[in-house]
Design an enzyme around this catalytic site. Sequence first.
Site, PDB file in Angstrom:
ATOM      1  N   ARG A   2      35.336  28.604  26.141  1.00 27.38           N
ATOM      2  CA  ARG A   2      36.473  29.271  26.771  1.00 27.38           C
ATOM      3  C   ARG A   2      37.637  28.277  26.781  1.00 27.38           C
ATOM      4  NH1 ARG A   2      35.506  31.971  32.593  1.00 27.38           N
ATOM      5  NH2 ARG A   2      35.347  29.771  33.153  1.00 27.38           N
ATOM      6  N   LYS A  35      39.773  31.259  44.314  1.00 25.54           N
ATOM      7  CA  LYS A  35      40.482  32.153  43.402  1.00 25.54           C
ATOM      8  C   LYS A  35      40.320  33.606  43.837  1.00 25.54           C
ATOM      9  CE  LYS A  35      36.586  32.143  40.150  1.00 25.54           C
ATOM     10  NZ  LYS A  35      36.164  31.833  38.763  1.00 25.54           N
ATOM     11  N   MET A  55      40.623  58.477  44.687  1.00 24.16           N
ATOM     12  CA  MET A  55      41.473  57.302  44.790  1.00 24.16           C
ATOM     13  C   MET A  55      41.569  56.795  46.225  1.00 24.16           C
ATOM     14  SD  MET A  55      45.478  56.821  43.687  1.00 24.16           S
ATOM     15  CE  MET A  55      45.148  56.672  41.931  1.00 24.16           C
ATOM     16  N   TYR A 107      36.179  66.152  42.837  1.00 28.84           N
ATOM     17  CA  TYR A 107      36.691  66.395  41.492  1.00 28.84           C
ATOM     18  C   TYR A 107      35.595  66.783  40.484  1.00 28.84           C
ATOM     19  CZ  TYR A 107      41.336  64.423  42.501  1.00 28.84           C
ATOM     20  OH  TYR A 107      42.592  64.189  42.986  1.00 28.84           O
TER      21      TYR A 107
END
Length: 476
Positions: free
Chosen positions: A196, A97, A400, A352
């Site tokens: 689940r 997966k 990013m 930043y």
Amino acid sequence: MTTYTRGKYSTEMENLMNHPLPAADTAAESEKIIFKTNVISLKRAALSPRTGRSARHRDAYIERTWAEIDLDCVIESCRVIREEMVPAGTKLMAVLKSDAYGHGAACLAPILENECGVDYFAVACLSEAVELRKSGVRLPILILGLTESKYAGLLGRYHLTQTVGDFFYAKELSDAASLAGVTVNCHIKVNTGMNRLGFGGGWSDPSGAPDGMADSDDTGIIARTAREILAAVTLPGLTCDGLYSHLYNSLTYDERSKKECYAQHARFTAVRDRLASAGFTVPYCHLLNTGGVVNYPELAMDMVRVGSLLWGLKGVSPGAVQRWNPPLRPAFQLKSRVAMLRDVAAGECVGYSSNFIADRPAKVAVVSCGYTDGYSRRNSNRGFVLIRGQRVPVIGNVCMDMLLADVTDLPETAVGDLVTLYGTDGEAELSCGEAAIYADTIEPEITTVVSRRVPRLYLRSGNIVHVEDYLLDGVF
């Protein structure tokens, strides 16, 4: 005041982009073409597993940030799991997966099937299963998640096995399969405590039951669960060859974990035995996941499901106690390059939000890798990377598309230097496990979140044998 050094690569790249890739006239010429701009092409005999396209330019990639997957490590991990970790004769289901935890499912599945003796595959969703079929996988594929019943035709067409976890879903799938004129194979999931997916629920507290035995208060739940499963597996348009459940606390080895895992095993076997007494049996019963294989192999049944172990990763939180640490080597490394160097004066900020203020004159390396590539923003001001075999700290906020590293104490750093974000550089190592500590997560997430814009390079004996570039597919 800041100054910067720009590398020679930009000019060479501009020159290259104005000319087509050179065509190799001979096999020897096409075996390895290396451009100074770090655009690399490697010949591969086989076709692309995703497109079937000719491989002449299929194995080209732009070297910005890339992942390296060592196939020898994957093959050796499979051997260790089979020969040292599970009882002889136990079937192995490889869980692929999330693109094989970021390692590339379509490229790895044929190797696992043809070279490693895997018996079954598992994925999370229908699209992942179809991708494996299109890559040439012939083995059975189990979809662990739910698939909307309207896609029953696709399940039948691609010969996929669907998880069924309650009667109402089974009825919807049965009706849709009959309407589409197909038969859908299923594995029935039993909810033994995770709450689940799965038939059953409302189990008693496992602390009151002896190890290996279902609580007497659960007798009614066992009977009801078995009745619902029997009603589901007799619906038209469905077949069933598997019964399974999922351990929810198998990743650590302690008294609580043992109590809960043994209780789940007892509930599962009680349901299985009740079904058998009613005449319903299946060839595949499977309970153990990766944590179960490591910590509770004695609970193995017909088959085990293994995901992160295949890639040499531990699915545990850093510092968790395990029964043993299997001798597996991580297959995954993430690499990049120093794109630029800057001199930053004391008192200036880096990145930043003024999140890092230089307390001395500093030399900063700009690295072309950011959180879009899968390098967690949590590494801001706390992570490390390797340059020239030395650890250097990540400073400021991870951006990013870029990150910044303090190379003041490594003055020989140059534009174009290799940067190892996870992996080894000489004798230095920065493992996915250590990276998980800085990112407050677990190892499998470190590789799983590496994005599709990062090409995957597959190696055997240290040599690149295939490149999987999701964005360009080797054509540019």
